[in-house]
Motif scaffolding. Structure first.
Motif, PDB file in Angstrom:
ATOM      1  N   ASN A  58      40.267  10.433 -13.333  1.00 27.33           N
ATOM      2  CA  ASN A  58      41.715  10.585 -13.286  1.00 27.33           C
ATOM      3  C   ASN A  58      42.203  11.539 -14.385  1.00 27.33           C
ATOM      4  O   ASN A  58      43.057  12.399 -14.169  1.00 27.33           O
ATOM      5  CB  ASN A  58      42.348   9.198 -13.455  1.00 27.33           C
ATOM      6  N   SER A  59      41.588  11.394 -15.564  1.00 24.47           N
ATOM      7  CA  SER A  59      41.964  12.234 -16.695  1.00 24.47           C
ATOM      8  C   SER A  59      41.658  13.706 -16.409  1.00 24.47           C
ATOM      9  O   SER A  59      42.478  14.588 -16.668  1.00 24.47           O
ATOM     10  CB  SER A  59      41.200  11.755 -17.926  1.00 24.47           C
ATOM     11  N   VAL A  60      40.497  13.966 -15.827  1.00 18.64           N
ATOM     12  CA  VAL A  60      40.103  15.345 -15.502  1.00 18.64           C
ATOM     13  C   VAL A  60      41.063  15.927 -14.460  1.00 18.64           C
ATOM     14  O   VAL A  60      41.537  17.053 -14.590  1.00 18.64           O
ATOM     15  CB  VAL A  60      38.645  15.381 -14.996  1.00 18.64           C
ATOM     16  N   ILE A  61      41.382  15.137 -13.439  1.00 15.50           N
ATOM     17  CA  ILE A  61      42.279  15.626 -12.380  1.00 15.50           C
ATOM     18  C   ILE A  61      43.662  15.926 -12.954  1.00 15.50           C
ATOM     19  O   ILE A  61      44.273  16.941 -12.621  1.00 15.50           O
ATOM     20  CB  ILE A  61      42.358  14.587 -11.239  1.00 15.50           C
ATOM     21  N   SER A  62      44.125  15.057 -13.854  1.00 12.91           N
ATOM     22  CA  SER A  62      45.460  15.290 -14.408  1.00 12.91           C
ATOM     23  C   SER A  62      45.464  16.499 -15.346  1.00 12.91           C
ATOM     24  O   SER A  62      46.496  17.110 -15.571  1.00 12.91           O
ATOM     25  CB  SER A  62      45.961  14.039 -15.131  1.00 12.91           C
ATOM     26  N   PHE A  63      44.288  16.846 -15.877  1.00 18.90           N
ATOM     27  CA  PHE A  63      44.216  17.992 -16.799  1.00 18.90           C
ATOM     28  C   PHE A  63      44.349  19.316 -16.046  1.00 18.90           C
ATOM     29  O   PHE A  63      45.019  20.235 -16.491  1.00 18.90           O
ATOM     30  CB  PHE A  63      42.896  17.950 -17.573  1.00 18.90           C
ATOM     31  N   TYR A  64      43.695  19.417 -14.892  1.00 20.97           N
ATOM     32  CA  TYR A  64      43.655  20.688 -14.166  1.00 20.97           C
ATOM     33  C   TYR A  64      44.794  20.789 -13.162  1.00 20.97           C
ATOM     34  O   TYR A  64      44.974  19.910 -12.316  1.00 20.97           O
ATOM     35  CB  TYR A  64      42.308  20.852 -13.461  1.00 20.97           C
ATOM     36  N   ALA A 115      42.847  10.041 -22.012  1.00 17.09           N
ATOM     37  CA  ALA A 115      43.972  10.971 -22.134  1.00 17.09           C
ATOM     38  C   ALA A 115      44.338  11.472 -20.745  1.00 17.09           C
ATOM     39  O   ALA A 115      43.481  11.900 -19.983  1.00 17.09           O
ATOM     40  CB  ALA A 115      43.588  12.124 -23.031  1.00 17.09           C
ATOM     41  N   ILE A 116      45.616  11.414 -20.425  1.00 16.30           N
ATOM     42  CA  ILE A 116      46.102  11.856 -19.123  1.00 16.30           C
ATOM     43  C   ILE A 116      46.995  13.076 -19.342  1.00 16.30           C
ATOM     44  O   ILE A 116      47.734  13.142 -20.327  1.00 16.30           O
ATOM     45  CB  ILE A 116      46.896  10.718 -18.424  1.00 16.30           C
ATOM     46  N   ASN A 117      46.931  14.009 -18.425  1.00 14.56           N
ATOM     47  CA  ASN A 117      47.681  15.271 -18.486  1.00 14.56           C
ATOM     48  C   ASN A 117      47.176  16.180 -19.604  1.00 14.56           C
ATOM     49  O   ASN A 117      46.138  15.909 -20.198  1.00 14.56           O
ATOM     50  CB  ASN A 117      49.182  15.034 -18.608  1.00 14.56           C
ATOM     51  N   ARG A 118      47.959  17.227 -19.884  1.00 19.55           N
ATOM     52  CA  ARG A 118      47.441  18.286 -20.753  1.00 19.55           C
ATOM     53  C   ARG A 118      48.569  18.815 -21.626  1.00 19.55           C
ATOM     54  O   ARG A 118      49.749  18.694 -21.280  1.00 19.55           O
ATOM     55  CB  ARG A 118      46.899  19.371 -19.825  1.00 19.55           C
ATOM     56  N   VAL A 159      38.984   6.114 -14.808  1.00 18.58           N
ATOM     57  CA  VAL A 159      40.051   6.719 -15.605  1.00 18.58           C
ATOM     58  C   VAL A 159      39.625   8.089 -16.145  1.00 18.58           C
ATOM     59  O   VAL A 159      40.450   8.977 -16.335  1.00 18.58           O
ATOM     60  CB  VAL A 159      40.488   5.760 -16.741  1.00 18.58           C
ATOM     61  N   GLY A 185      46.630   7.008 -21.203  1.00 19.54           N
ATOM     62  CA  GLY A 185      47.057   6.196 -20.066  1.00 19.54           C
ATOM     63  C   GLY A 185      45.899   5.508 -19.382  1.00 19.54           C
ATOM     64  O   GLY A 185      44.737   5.729 -19.717  1.00 19.54           O
TER      65      GLY A 185
END
Lengths: 157, 625
Positions: free
Chosen positions: A61-67, B197-200, A58, B207
């Motif tokens: 996943n979090s890093v990928i969703s950030f960038y 934390a998901i997204n920005r 996760v 999530g």
């Protein structure tokens, strides 16, 4: 995914982890390398990276969703990003926008049916004096007009 | 708890963490600061928040939790530091120079009110129907800082779907204020790593991996995130309506078993200071609510000791006498359903090390619908078994498909301490004023050994009391039966007892140094499992692991809030109650002996007990597809 493909991907990730190290700060380099080759980072690749770096899936996943430049779902072979920030907007981004959408028959955020091009917006590319600017994969094109923009799109494979 | 090396602090905060000097008398060891015109001296590296707490100056906090690392994300604790351009967060500001701090200037008050307003503008506040109504940190802050209108708007309709896929934990992201306590709990405290934390930016939400439902990811249902959530974004799956319906149904015979940890903590729900057990009072209250029988889970805890202890001795015999290489040692306890799911997910290759004995809750369920139904002449179809547990994972455990050995669902509902307190309040009962009463027969009052299951090290202590006496014929060589090495809140405890002058049956154990390891919290379980992988546990015989920090008394179903201090008080309550009991060894419990005489006639680990009291596990693995 075939087992053979999975094994190949695992080996590839293993060599990347060996190359960049297991430190948390190596994560982005590893993800970028996978992204460059496969155009996206699959669920399986994310879990393999996590396993080899001893972190949680996760977190990857979090890093990928950030960038914005890292994807977890497959995109087109080429990614075209049009600058949407204020200077390019004032230089006539809208015309380019209309032209490329008409040419490719897709709107922004979508991929052509032949998977050749994905259209996206990007924020400032630092080319404010030479707008409108567009990023095609890793190359920046500046001072665009609708005609040159379409020529550029047609030239990519 | 042991401070772990890999304790993760956000990179942005790492530069601000200053280690406190070991010797405060050295030059620069302490620093004088001025807080609100008051001069105080604190050790170098103390945060402003700690300094204020030591001097009875109240600073509001939200993302700060004593069990978790500093995050500094909610900004509620801002204070004014003279000379600084902007307000500073008290929780993440270490004092390294003689500074002047003001904690309630106009600017600070205004900023805090704005920050809370901003938090509220993202929070779906349906306070009346919220289970945290009256115990919500955000609600309290809004009251404290006089938020009288929604300056930045308010969420009127829910935006996210409520994730109630899990049998244990329900996530309602509409109420999330992104303090990330659950993220830090899941990743740092428990090292399970389900939430992040998901997204920005404004799209950020907490999530799971690929935003899958909680039931489809590696969640172990420990519920620690529920205990640390300041709002109601995380809550347990509450079966109290179904239980009320069963109580109201005259045909149903509703039976409840109560575990020791909820009894030591339920007073907190009624405003009593932590550290007092309400066992007798709870028995009366439960009868008044309408439960037909009230049983003590400690009875099956005693039974667990008999079964697990016998299993251990059998394994030891196979390993030492028969030289059987396939026997897995050390034997791990299987009482904690969170731990069981953890090992199923993360170390499935080591499932054979786990004792096959069920947890006390499930043993009781199976016995109630067989032995008790037979004794009381009630058709098991009409029996509803409820289990009062300190635990969210027990809700998952009772819904496991394999837990139907009685021919019915062994335990129908798992109820947490919080939900029980709600039911008691709903019935108009004030628990602390209830008269005391005893547990019902045929299981009666249990031994103290079962009672201490609630604290970390308790299973080990109880098992040693019985095993040592079985093997040597003497009591354990510790004063008052208190096995000190098992007690306390150290992350991983290791000790041993020498077995000497064994009885004839156990001569093969003569001179063996019985080594044991006790760990609590799955982060420590991971440490133990890695030790096992490296072969460092080859000479250890028995390992106790509890999924929650502090053991069951710090469980995910216990009253909110929780902290190391509260957990220590609950442990005190349990040990105090234990010391006053007449029977303190599982094998001396007359009811246990009765059941082995009358019902489980082929003895511990016999055929019938294998059918009813033992289980098998599933290799789940951690890959999510």
């Amino acid at each position: 995914m075939l087992v053979l493909e999975k094994n190949a991907l695992s080996e590839e990730i293993e060599s990347l982890v060996n190359q960049f190290g297991k430190d948390r700060s190596a994560l982005l380099q590893i993800l970028q390398a996978i992204q460059r080759k496969h155009k996206h980072i699959s669920d399986f690749a994310q879990q393999e990276v996590a396993r080899m770096m001893d972190i949680h899936p996760v977190e990857v996943n979090s890093v990928i969703s950030f960038y914005a430049f890292l994807y977890s779902v497959p995109k087109g072979r080429n990614i075209v990003r049009l600058c949407q920030t204020i200077s390019c907007d004032m230089y006539g981004k809208e015309k380019i926008e209309e032209a490329v959408q008409r040419e490719l028959g897709i709107s922004f955020g979508e991929t052509t049916k032949d998977k050749r091009i994905t259209l996206e917006y990007t924020n400032c590319l630092g080319m404010c004096d030479q707008g409108p600017a567009m990023l095609v994969n890793e190359k920046v094109y500046t001072k665009l007009d609708p005609e040159t923009a379409i020529n550029i799109l047609n030239a990519i494979k | 708890m042991v401070k772990r090396e890999n304790e993760r602090i956000p990179v942005s905060q790492q530069a601000h963490i200053v280690d406190k000097p070991k010797d405060l008398t050295t030059i620069g060891g302490t620093i004088s600061v001025q807080i609100n015109e008051k001069k105080i001296t604190v050790p170098l590296g103390t945060t402003i928040l700690e300094a204020c707490q030591l001097n009875q100056i109240h600073i509001p906090t939200l993302c700060h939790h004593p069990d978790l690392c500093i995050a500094g994300v909610c900004r509620v604790c801002v204070v004014d530091v003279e000379g600084m351009r902007t307000l500073q967060t008290a929780c993440s500001f270490p004092i390294t120079s003689p500074i002047k701090i003001s904690t309630s200037t106009q600017m600070v008050r205004k900023a805090r009110r704005h920050i809370i307003d901003l938090l509220l503008s993202e929070h779906y506040g349906e306070c009346y129907s919220c289970f945290r109504n009256g115990n919500c940190e955000l609600q309290n802050l809004a009251k404290e800082y006089g938020v009288d209108n929604y300056t930045f708007g308010h969420v009127e309709t829910p935006r996210y779907e409520v994730d109630n896929s899990s049998a244990a934990v329900i996530r309602d992201m509409n109420k999330c204020v992104l303090c990330k306590r659950c993220v830090r709990t899941c990743i740092d405290l428990q090292e399970v790593g389900v939430l992040e934390a998901i997204n920005r930016g404004h799209e950020t939400h907490v999530g799971t991996f690929l935003d899958k439902p909680l039931a489809d990811v590696v969640c172990i249902n420990c519920g620690q995130c529920i205990n640390r959530c300041p709002t109601a974004a995380l809550r347990a799956n509450d079966p109290s309506d179904e239980i009320w319906a069963a109580i109201d149904d005259p045909k149903k015979h509703v039976v409840i078993q109560t575990a020791p940890s909820p009894r030591a903590a339920i007073g907190e729900e009624f405003g009593i200071e932590p550290g007092k057990s309400f066992t007798g009072e709870l028995n009366t209250a439960l009868r008044r609510i309408g439960f037909d029988r009230v049983f003590d889970t400690n009875f099956t805890a005693d039974l667990t000791i008999m079964e697990e202890g016998t299993e251990l001795l059998t394994r030891l015999k196979k390993a030492l006498v028969d030289k059987d290489q396939s026997v897995k040692l050390p034997q791990f306890t299987s009482c904690s359903p969170g731990w069981v799911k953890y090992i199923e997910h993360f170390y499935p290759e080591f499932l054979d090390y786990l004792s096959s004995a069920k947890s006390p809750q499930q043993m009781f369920g199976a016995l109630i619908k067989t032995f008790y139904a037979q004794e009381a002449k009630i058709d098991p179809v009409d029996i509803i078994t409820v289990a009062l547990m300190p635990c969210a994972a027990k809700k998952f455990e009772c819904n496991r498909p394999e837990m139907v050995d009685s021919g019915f669902k062994d335990v129908d509902y798992g109820l947490t301490t919080r939900e029980m307190a709600k039911m008691i309040r709903e019935a108009g009962i004030f628990l602390p004023e209830m008269p005391k009463s005893q547990f019902d027969d045929p299981f009666g009052d249990a031994s103290g050994a079962g009672l201490i299951f609630g604290a970390t090290g308790g299973v080990m202590e109880a098992a040693l009391r019985t095993a040592y006496e079985l093997v040597t014929g003497r009591e354990v060589p510790f004063k008052n039966l208190i096995i000190e090495p098992c007690r306390g809140f150290e992350g991983v405890k290791q000790a041993s007892v020498k077995l000497e002058n064994c009885v004839e049956q156990y001569k093969f154990l003569e001179g063996v140094d019985l080594k044991f390891v006790v760990a609590h919290g799955t982060a420590n379980a991971k440490i133990v499992m890695e030790m096992l992988k490296k072969g460092e546990l080859n000479d250890v015989h028995f390992v106790e692991i509890m999924a929650c920090p502090g053991g069951c008394l710090g469980g995910g179903g216990q009253p909110i809030p929780t902290s190391a201090e509260i957990r220590a008080k609950r442990a005190e309550a349990i040990y105090e109650e234990e010391a006053s009991l007449p029977i303190r060894k599982s094998h001396e419990n007359p009811h246990v002996n009765y059941i082995y005489e009358k019902f489980l006639t082929d003895g511990p680990c016999g055929k019938l007990s294998h059918k009813l009291l033992h289980t098998h596990y599933t290799k789940r693995g951690k890959y999510i597809s």
